[in-house]
Design a protein around this motif. Sequence first.
Motif, PDB file in Angstrom:
ATOM      1  N   GLY A 218     -14.076 -19.196 -13.751  1.00 53.34           N
ATOM      2  CA  GLY A 218     -14.201 -20.247 -12.746  1.00 53.34           C
ATOM      3  C   GLY A 218     -15.202 -21.309 -13.156  1.00 53.34           C
ATOM      4  O   GLY A 218     -14.970 -22.514 -12.950  1.00 53.34           O
ATOM      5  N   GLU A 222     -14.441 -25.267 -13.947  1.00 56.34           N
ATOM      6  CA  GLU A 222     -15.155 -26.336 -13.246  1.00 56.34           C
ATOM      7  C   GLU A 222     -15.817 -27.298 -14.213  1.00 56.34           C
ATOM      8  O   GLU A 222     -15.780 -28.514 -14.024  1.00 56.34           O
ATOM      9  CB  GLU A 222     -16.193 -25.713 -12.315  1.00 56.34           C
ATOM     10  N   ASP A 228      -7.460 -25.555 -21.683  1.00 51.29           N
ATOM     11  CA  ASP A 228      -6.631 -24.913 -20.658  1.00 51.29           C
ATOM     12  C   ASP A 228      -5.922 -23.688 -21.198  1.00 51.29           C
ATOM     13  O   ASP A 228      -5.806 -22.664 -20.518  1.00 51.29           O
ATOM     14  CB  ASP A 228      -5.610 -25.911 -20.117  1.00 51.29           C
ATOM     15  N   ARG A 309      -8.066 -13.430  -5.949  1.00 48.99           N
ATOM     16  CA  ARG A 309      -8.862 -14.510  -6.566  1.00 48.99           C
ATOM     17  C   ARG A 309      -8.327 -14.875  -7.940  1.00 48.99           C
ATOM     18  O   ARG A 309      -8.284 -16.057  -8.310  1.00 48.99           O
ATOM     19  CB  ARG A 309     -10.320 -14.068  -6.661  1.00 48.99           C
ATOM     20  N   GLN A 312      -5.267 -16.946  -7.368  1.00 56.84           N
ATOM     21  CA  GLN A 312      -5.618 -18.295  -6.922  1.00 56.84           C
ATOM     22  C   GLN A 312      -6.119 -19.141  -8.083  1.00 56.84           C
ATOM     23  O   GLN A 312      -5.757 -20.318  -8.215  1.00 56.84           O
ATOM     24  CB  GLN A 312      -6.680 -18.215  -5.820  1.00 56.84           C
ATOM     25  N   LEU A 313      -6.974 -18.533  -8.920  1.00 60.66           N
ATOM     26  CA  LEU A 313      -7.497 -19.279 -10.072  1.00 60.66           C
ATOM     27  C   LEU A 313      -6.378 -19.594 -11.056  1.00 60.66           C
ATOM     28  O   LEU A 313      -6.343 -20.683 -11.649  1.00 60.66           O
ATOM     29  CB  LEU A 313      -8.601 -18.461 -10.749  1.00 60.66           C
ATOM     30  N   LEU A 316      -4.488 -22.487  -9.640  1.00 59.35           N
ATOM     31  CA  LEU A 316      -5.252 -23.723  -9.815  1.00 59.35           C
ATOM     32  C   LEU A 316      -5.174 -24.222 -11.249  1.00 59.35           C
ATOM     33  O   LEU A 316      -4.987 -25.422 -11.496  1.00 59.35           O
ATOM     34  CB  LEU A 316      -6.713 -23.477  -9.412  1.00 59.35           C
ATOM     35  N   THR A 319      -1.751 -25.597 -11.905  1.00 52.51           N
ATOM     36  CA  THR A 319      -1.627 -26.924 -11.307  1.00 52.51           C
ATOM     37  C   THR A 319      -2.291 -27.974 -12.180  1.00 52.51           C
ATOM     38  O   THR A 319      -1.759 -29.076 -12.368  1.00 52.51           O
ATOM     39  CB  THR A 319      -2.271 -26.924  -9.908  1.00 52.51           C
ATOM     40  N   ARG A 320      -3.447 -27.622 -12.717  1.00 54.63           N
ATOM     41  CA  ARG A 320      -4.149 -28.560 -13.603  1.00 54.63           C
ATOM     42  C   ARG A 320      -3.331 -28.828 -14.862  1.00 54.63           C
ATOM     43  O   ARG A 320      -3.208 -29.983 -15.295  1.00 54.63           O
ATOM     44  CB  ARG A 320      -5.509 -27.974 -13.958  1.00 54.63           C
TER      45      ARG A 320
END
Length: 417
Positions: A218, A222, A228, A309, A312-313, A316, A319-320
């Motif tokens: 995470g 950030e 990626d 979690r 979810q990560l 995310l 999506t990025r």
Amino acid sequence: MLQDHGLRRDIVGEMHLRRWPLIEAPLEIYQIVRLCAADATGADSIPSFRPGGQPLVAGGNRHLSGELGADLRFTWERHSEATCLTLFAQPGTPLIGPALAWAEAMPGEVVRATQIVIVADDATAQPLVDALGYDPAEVVSCCIGGGARIWSDFRIGEQGYGRLTVAANGLHPVELGRAVQAVQELGNYRNLALLGLPVARGQWSRLDAADERLRKIGTMLEEGVATDNAMLDELCRLSLEVGSIGSATRYRLGATAAYARLVQERLEALCPMPLRGYASLTDFAQRRFTPAIRTCEAVARRQGELADRSAQLSALLRTRIETHIEDQNARLLASLESSAANQLRLQHLVEGLSSVAITYYAVALIRDLTGGLDAFGVVVNHELLLAVATPLAFLAVYLFTRRARSRLFAERKNQPR
């Protein structure tokens, strides 16, 4: 003649299993609960009891009951993952020794073994309790079933059996049997539930490590300190690790939760009445059993939270990545559009030059055709004719080219995609 459903008799029979015979003081009860392999839980795996060489018990299905001899009865039942054998013996029966040897020789690993001594009243029970030498700080004693009283420290004795003393105190044999059976089921389900505690403790460090890895991923996401693809690979490895923890604990912790509910139900059914100076069954469960179950629940809950979690990560990060791909596609489309616009402008320029060239050849053709009119006596002013024919030829070529291009674009636009 009734046409029964194929499972009707099994369903009805299930409601009559796990019932003890009438219990009257004095009586000794021995019960052994074992975990067995899936292929060794049937009654066919029980060795025959052979006093004097004659088999008295052999074969069966999920439940057996009967007599092994004078003043000696038994019940055997198969649960989902365990078997339970119970012996009911009158004090002093000569067959109790061979019967215990037979019971102890059965297949499976023992998770609980109990010796229960049932006497008529408290006065008769007190000398037996004193002889057992219970630690006053450990002994549990309370009234159950509306009048019967129990004593135990729920520890394993020298012979491998836990010891329980019960004073009937005038309780009806049916009610006494139900009460003692409920106490035994409470203890059996308690031990089966606690099998999940070592599993939960063994996975706690793995959950800590997975939690730390997830936190680092995470942070990297950030701060953008890793690519990626690198983060996605690390997330995939972490998801596999969390899934492995879930696979290793899901069955055992699920069984622990189910057994814990059964323990609570038996405890509520017994309604233990505390006695001054003693811990009751409720106190014993709340002080020792409940914290262990909370630990198992915490591990199961934490594993689920880590999986959520991680998902979810992952979503995310995907999506990025998809956003980056869309940006790249937009830039590529913009580049293609610019190239197409330049190509269209170049095409227009070429069309203009082509119109000039076609006009030139058309005017030359007109000049050649009109050059021979003098031989027929037709006088033509060639300079004037060419001056008039040149713009008309250019206009005709231009209009023809423009119309042909418009028709071509219209046909391409109407084509199905």
